[in-house]
Design an enzyme around this catalytic site. Sequence first.
Site, PDB file in Angstrom:
ATOM      1  CB  CYS A 114     -39.259 -37.092  35.650  1.00 30.98           C
ATOM      2  SG  CYS A 114     -40.546 -36.254  34.717  1.00 30.98           S
ATOM      3  CG  HIS A 250     -38.228 -34.876  39.253  1.00 35.52           C
ATOM      4  ND1 HIS A 250     -37.894 -34.061  38.185  1.00 35.52           N
ATOM      5  CD2 HIS A 250     -39.485 -35.307  39.014  1.00 35.52           C
ATOM      6  CE1 HIS A 250     -38.915 -34.023  37.339  1.00 35.52           C
ATOM      7  NE2 HIS A 250     -39.891 -34.773  37.822  1.00 35.52           N
ATOM      8  CG  ASN A 280     -41.790 -32.201  35.945  1.00 30.64           C
ATOM      9  OD1 ASN A 280     -40.651 -32.402  35.554  1.00 30.64           O
ATOM     10  ND2 ASN A 280     -42.604 -33.186  36.284  1.00 30.64           N
TER      11      ASN A 280
HETATM   12  N1  COA Z   1     -56.659 -25.715  36.947  1.00 32.09           N
HETATM   13  C1  COA Z   1     -57.803 -25.721  37.640  1.00 32.09           C
HETATM   14  N2  COA Z   1     -58.402 -26.857  38.023  1.00 32.09           N
HETATM   15  C2  COA Z   1     -57.809 -28.019  37.695  1.00 32.09           C
HETATM   16  C3  COA Z   1     -56.598 -28.067  36.974  1.00 32.09           C
HETATM   17  C4  COA Z   1     -56.038 -26.841  36.587  1.00 32.09           C
HETATM   18  N3  COA Z   1     -54.880 -26.781  35.916  1.00 32.09           N
HETATM   19  N4  COA Z   1     -56.264 -29.359  36.796  1.00 32.09           N
HETATM   20  C5  COA Z   1     -57.202 -30.096  37.392  1.00 32.09           C
HETATM   21  N5  COA Z   1     -58.139 -29.297  37.933  1.00 32.09           N
HETATM   22  C6  COA Z   1     -59.328 -29.678  38.688  1.00 32.09           C
HETATM   23  C7  COA Z   1     -59.804 -31.076  38.363  1.00 32.09           C
HETATM   24  O1  COA Z   1     -60.596 -31.093  37.208  1.00 32.09           O
HETATM   25  C8  COA Z   1     -60.571 -31.436  39.611  1.00 32.09           C
HETATM   26  O2  COA Z   1     -61.842 -30.845  39.530  1.00 32.09           O
HETATM   27  P1  COA Z   1     -63.149 -31.629  40.079  1.00 32.09           P
HETATM   28  O3  COA Z   1     -62.895 -31.813  41.546  1.00 32.09           O
HETATM   29  O4  COA Z   1     -64.251 -30.699  39.750  1.00 32.09           O
HETATM   30  O5  COA Z   1     -63.177 -32.916  39.321  1.00 32.09           O
HETATM   31  C9  COA Z   1     -59.812 -30.717  40.719  1.00 32.09           C
HETATM   32  O6  COA Z   1     -59.026 -29.715  40.068  1.00 32.09           O
HETATM   33  C10 COA Z   1     -58.932 -31.617  41.520  1.00 32.09           C
HETATM   34  O7  COA Z   1     -58.163 -32.414  40.641  1.00 32.09           O
HETATM   35  P2  COA Z   1     -57.128 -33.473  41.162  1.00 32.09           P
HETATM   36  O8  COA Z   1     -56.480 -34.137  39.993  1.00 32.09           O
HETATM   37  O9  COA Z   1     -57.779 -34.354  42.181  1.00 32.09           O
HETATM   38  O10 COA Z   1     -56.071 -32.519  41.925  1.00 32.09           O
HETATM   39  P3  COA Z   1     -54.818 -32.862  42.736  1.00 32.09           P
HETATM   40  O11 COA Z   1     -54.869 -32.216  44.052  1.00 32.09           O
HETATM   41  O12 COA Z   1     -54.486 -34.329  42.700  1.00 32.09           O
HETATM   42  O13 COA Z   1     -53.663 -32.103  41.923  1.00 32.09           O
HETATM   43  C11 COA Z   1     -51.903 -32.592  40.377  1.00 32.09           C
HETATM   44  C12 COA Z   1     -53.405 -32.478  40.594  1.00 32.09           C
HETATM   45  C13 COA Z   1     -51.652 -33.033  38.945  1.00 32.09           C
HETATM   46  C14 COA Z   1     -51.275 -31.241  40.617  1.00 32.09           C
HETATM   47  C15 COA Z   1     -51.335 -33.619  41.387  1.00 32.09           C
HETATM   48  O14 COA Z   1     -52.073 -34.811  41.340  1.00 32.09           O
HETATM   49  C16 COA Z   1     -49.902 -33.943  41.101  1.00 32.09           C
HETATM   50  O15 COA Z   1     -49.037 -33.115  41.200  1.00 32.09           O
HETATM   51  N6  COA Z   1     -49.601 -35.213  40.780  1.00 32.09           N
HETATM   52  C17 COA Z   1     -48.270 -35.622  40.494  1.00 32.09           C
HETATM   53  C18 COA Z   1     -47.940 -35.199  39.103  1.00 32.09           C
HETATM   54  C19 COA Z   1     -46.497 -35.285  38.821  1.00 32.09           C
HETATM   55  O16 COA Z   1     -45.700 -34.909  39.629  1.00 32.09           O
HETATM   56  N7  COA Z   1     -46.195 -35.768  37.631  1.00 32.09           N
HETATM   57  C20 COA Z   1     -44.895 -35.832  37.142  1.00 32.09           C
HETATM   58  C21 COA Z   1     -44.130 -36.876  37.847  1.00 32.09           C
HETATM   59  S1  COA Z   1     -42.589 -36.936  37.141  1.00 32.09           S
END
Ligand code: COA
Length: 323
Positions: A114, A250, A280
């Site tokens: 990215c 980004h 993204n």
């Molecule tokens: N739909 C519904 N529920 C989902 C889900 C989806 N698409 N993806 C994950 N969940 C659930 C998980 O299973 C978890 O459930 P649980 O509490 O029962 O275990 C819950 O949602 C919370 O998951 P978590 O991973 O803690 O959520 P979060 O608030 O951290 O959000 C992201 C997840 C991926 C959106 C966030 O961590 C993020 O944006 N990270 C950066 C990713 C990124 O930018 N990557 C590219 C960089 S270049």
Amino acid sequence: MAFRSRITGTGSHLPEKILSNAELAKTVDTTDEWIVERTGIRQRHIAREGETTAILAYQAGEKALEAAGIEASELDLVIVATTTPDNTFPSTATKVQAMLGMDSGAAFDVQAVCSGFIYALSIADNFVRAGQAKNILVIGAEVFSRILDWEDRTTCVLFGDGAGAVVLQAEECEEGDKIGILSTHLHSDGKLRDLLYTDGGPGTNSTVGHVRMLGREVFRHAVTNLASVVVEALEANNLEKSDIDWLVPHQANKRILDSTAKKLGMNPDQVVITVDRHANTSAASVPLALDTAVRDGRIQKGQLVLMEAMGGGLTWGAALVRW
Ligand code: COA
């Protein structure tokens, strides 16, 4: 005498097919509400069969050349930042070079996931500063949909396909003149490569593999690293946070964008946001957002534009541009 790089044209291209959160929720265990609340994403563009990174890159590149008012035959270099090349080799950039009808110059790919566009821009800028190239086409292009595990809801809802491009042109000036690309700043920390990676490739038993990510960890590093690289870019140019006119970040997650803008004390209106419509698009996200804000007239000559990105590797970087 010195050379500085001016961005003289921008362009972008998105696949026609749009996949909304609601449509995605028909096949993946997720909801529109969860995706919007956690990421700000509402839809993404998905390439159709046969629509490859090179095709998207070529379309974006053509538009950037047209905006700059130069011909492909005048280019010295074509650099494509991508994580989803058409083939393991040769580079996607050589394919784009052929599609542009060029029979001179050089072409190569850059892989920094990215952060790829910022890396490619930095490389191109250094070619210009060294006096080795006058006209360079820098493209970020991806078909991330091809490396997603569509059964993994923690990753497949986050990405989309697209391409963005800029034309860099050398301008002769006095040493110390503050014009065009003021500086670029690149970083990586390979110890963190297991936070975001694909589980395939020539070094594994699988040819391509799928995206794997520890989302929370990536989020934590993104917020810290982006804030520090932004400060580094400003300090290198004796500029203040308040000098920035536009932040072109980004587009990974609206919450990361909000946090960076808050740290910079910027008004939300000064942040170019496309993550809601594009999701993204990895290396394509910064040039796609840049082209959007140039074409709709937000970015104006003389303004200070800050671009930043973070991605797998981990890699991160920033570029400060006097437009
Ligand atoms: N739909 C519904 N529920 C989902 C889900 C989806 N698409 N993806 C994950 N969940 C659930 C998980 O299973 C978890 O459930 P649980 O509490 O029962 O275990 C819950 O949602 C919370 O998951 P978590 O991973 O803690 O959520 P979060 O608030 O951290 O959000 C992201 C997840 C991926 C959106 C966030 O961590 C993020 O944006 N990270 C950066 C990713 C990124 O930018 N990557 C590219 C960089 S270049």
